[in-house]
Design a protein around this motif. Sequence first.
Motif, PDB file in Angstrom:
ATOM      1  N   TYR A   1       0.837  -1.205   0.000  1.00 12.28           N
ATOM      2  CA  TYR A   1       0.000   0.000   0.000  1.00 12.28           C
ATOM      3  C   TYR A   1       0.876   1.260   0.000  1.00 12.28           C
ATOM      4  CZ  TYR A   1      -4.081  -2.919   0.938  1.00 12.28           C
ATOM      5  OH  TYR A   1      -5.089  -3.848   0.862  1.00 12.28           O
TER       6      TYR A   1
ATOM      7  N   ALA B   1       2.412   4.521  -2.437  1.00 15.97           N
ATOM      8  CA  ALA B   1       2.334   5.334  -3.644  1.00 15.97           C
ATOM      9  C   ALA B   1       3.516   6.292  -3.691  1.00 15.97           C
ATOM     10  CB  ALA B   1       1.019   6.121  -3.667  1.00 15.97           C
TER      11      ALA B   1
ATOM     12  N   TYR C   1       4.585  10.081  -5.453  1.00 13.96           N
ATOM     13  CA  TYR C   1       4.114  11.293  -6.104  1.00 13.96           C
ATOM     14  C   TYR C   1       5.310  12.151  -6.497  1.00 13.96           C
ATOM     15  CZ  TYR C   1      -0.369  10.152  -3.903  1.00 13.96           C
ATOM     16  OH  TYR C   1      -1.524   9.516  -3.497  1.00 13.96           O
TER      17      TYR C   1
ATOM     18  N   GLN D   1       6.208  16.178  -7.265  1.00 17.50           N
ATOM     19  CA  GLN D   1       5.720  17.549  -7.146  1.00 17.50           C
ATOM     20  C   GLN D   1       6.757  18.510  -7.710  1.00 17.50           C
ATOM     21  OE1 GLN D   1       4.915  19.159  -3.182  1.00 17.50           O
ATOM     22  NE2 GLN D   1       3.199  20.356  -3.998  1.00 17.50           N
TER      23      GLN D   1
ATOM     24  N   PRO E   1       0.890  17.904  -6.356  1.00 18.64           N
ATOM     25  CA  PRO E   1       1.494  16.557  -6.478  1.00 18.64           C
ATOM     26  C   PRO E   1       0.799  15.725  -7.558  1.00 18.64           C
ATOM     27  CG  PRO E   1       1.239  17.136  -4.171  1.00 18.64           C
ATOM     28  CD  PRO E   1       0.534  18.192  -4.958  1.00 18.64           C
TER      29      PRO E   1
ATOM     30  N   LEU F   1       0.406  11.732  -9.058  1.00 22.79           N
ATOM     31  CA  LEU F   1       0.593  10.315  -8.766  1.00 22.79           C
ATOM     32  C   LEU F   1       1.415   9.654  -9.876  1.00 22.79           C
ATOM     33  CD1 LEU F   1      -0.130   7.788  -7.038  1.00 22.79           C
ATOM     34  CD2 LEU F   1      -2.188   7.560  -8.473  1.00 22.79           C
TER      35      LEU F   1
ATOM     36  N   TYR G   1       7.683  12.194  -3.237  1.00 23.37           N
ATOM     37  CA  TYR G   1       7.163  11.762  -1.932  1.00 23.37           C
ATOM     38  C   TYR G   1       6.582  10.361  -2.024  1.00 23.37           C
ATOM     39  CZ  TYR G   1       7.226  16.774  -0.809  1.00 23.37           C
ATOM     40  OH  TYR G   1       7.591  18.086  -0.599  1.00 23.37           O
TER      41      TYR G   1
ATOM     42  N   GLN H   1       3.998   7.673   0.014  1.00 17.90           N
ATOM     43  CA  GLN H   1       2.828   7.761   0.896  1.00 17.90           C
ATOM     44  C   GLN H   1       2.301   6.364   1.174  1.00 17.90           C
ATOM     45  OE1 GLN H   1      -0.921   8.727  -0.800  1.00 17.90           O
ATOM     46  NE2 GLN H   1      -1.717   9.767   1.017  1.00 17.90           N
TER      47      GLN H   1
ATOM     48  N   TYR I   1      -0.916   4.113   2.302  1.00 17.20           N
ATOM     49  CA  TYR I   1      -2.364   4.350   2.242  1.00 17.20           C
ATOM     50  C   TYR I   1      -3.182   3.116   2.659  1.00 17.20           C
ATOM     51  CZ  TYR I   1      -1.902   2.272  -2.483  1.00 17.20           C
ATOM     52  OH  TYR I   1      -1.630   1.456  -3.538  1.00 17.20           O
TER      53      TYR I   1
ATOM     54  N   PRO J   1      -3.185   6.979   9.814  1.00 15.93           N
ATOM     55  CA  PRO J   1      -3.076   8.156   8.955  1.00 15.93           C
ATOM     56  C   PRO J   1      -2.334   7.855   7.655  1.00 15.93           C
ATOM     57  CG  PRO J   1      -1.422   8.266  10.685  1.00 15.93           C
ATOM     58  CD  PRO J   1      -2.222   7.036  10.956  1.00 15.93           C
ATOM     59  N   TRP J   2      -2.755   8.516   6.594  1.00 11.72           N
ATOM     60  CA  TRP J   2      -2.157   8.336   5.259  1.00 11.72           C
ATOM     61  C   TRP J   2      -0.856   9.156   5.187  1.00 11.72           C
ATOM     62  CZ3 TRP J   2      -7.035   7.064   6.159  1.00 11.72           C
ATOM     63  CH2 TRP J   2      -7.663   6.118   5.354  1.00 11.72           C
TER      64      TRP J   2
ATOM     65  N   PHE K   1       2.844  10.702   4.578  1.00 13.62           N
ATOM     66  CA  PHE K   1       3.803  10.924   3.507  1.00 13.62           C
ATOM     67  C   PHE K   1       5.231  10.880   4.067  1.00 13.62           C
ATOM     68  CE2 PHE K   1       1.205  12.450  -0.051  1.00 13.62           C
ATOM     69  CZ  PHE K   1       0.012  12.749   0.585  1.00 13.62           C
ATOM     70  N   GLY K   2       6.188  10.512   3.202  1.00 12.91           N
ATOM     71  CA  GLY K   2       7.579  10.693   3.558  1.00 12.91           C
ATOM     72  C   GLY K   2       7.930  12.168   3.508  1.00 12.91           C
ATOM     73  N   GLN K   3       9.140  12.492   3.963  1.00  7.38           N
ATOM     74  CA  GLN K   3       9.531  13.900   4.044  1.00  7.38           C
ATOM     75  C   GLN K   3       9.987  14.472   2.708  1.00  7.38           C
ATOM     76  OE1 GLN K   3      11.445  11.385   4.787  1.00  7.38           O
ATOM     77  NE2 GLN K   3      13.634  11.937   4.674  1.00  7.38           N
TER      78      GLN K   3
END
Lengths: 107, 122
Positions: free
Chosen positions: A32, A34, A36, A38, A44, A46, A87, A89, A91, A95-96, A98-100
Amino acid sequence: DIQMTQSPSSLSASVGDRVTITCRASQGISNYLAWYQQKPTKVPKLLIYAASTLQSGVPSRFSGSGSGTEFTLTISSLQPEDVGTYYCQKYNSAPWTFGQGTKVEIK
Amino acid sequence: QVQLVQSGTEVKEPGASVKVSCRASGYSFTSYYVHWVRQAPGQGPEWMGTIHPGGGTTTYAQRLQGRLTMTTDTSTSTVYMKLSSLRSEDTAVYYCARSMIVFVIASPYDYWGQGTLVTVSS
């Protein structure tokens, strides 16, 4: 909560280089995951979901792999238009998170 | 085509509330979860919460519980995000985003709104 840690935080590579970004989850999340992209001042976008499935319209130079706690995003041949921040993420559940982020620049 | 159109820039004083709207079009509004994500200047995205537009079921980030309210208006295909007791740390661009898979909450986001800048300053 599960933490998502990306490495490196930034990288600089030449056009045509192979680039790899790693994302580690503090607990297993199956696939799970993903990725992204940006670009500066943009929303962002996908790139990859289910750890390795390429989103429609995304160039085939992008690929993803991994399962459980360790994941990678690879750009097989870096292009100037790939400049931006990437990033991961999780899912699978709230909580969904995100990485930093990993900022990719052209050398 | 799928579109998520958000309301405009907001400037608020500390302690006030802000309500951002996200109007959806081009798909079955009640079939896809909508998430809210914010991004502070120079920072990565932060998930805030999600709502199922059909049933109104919500899930909020624990750190925002008590300040965050998400609602939906099916007559206008609009999702709302209200954040109260604003503080300077809430200054960010706020995005709505649609879950990619119909009826599935465990899904990444395939469409995003254009973002709404919320500035909290006295």
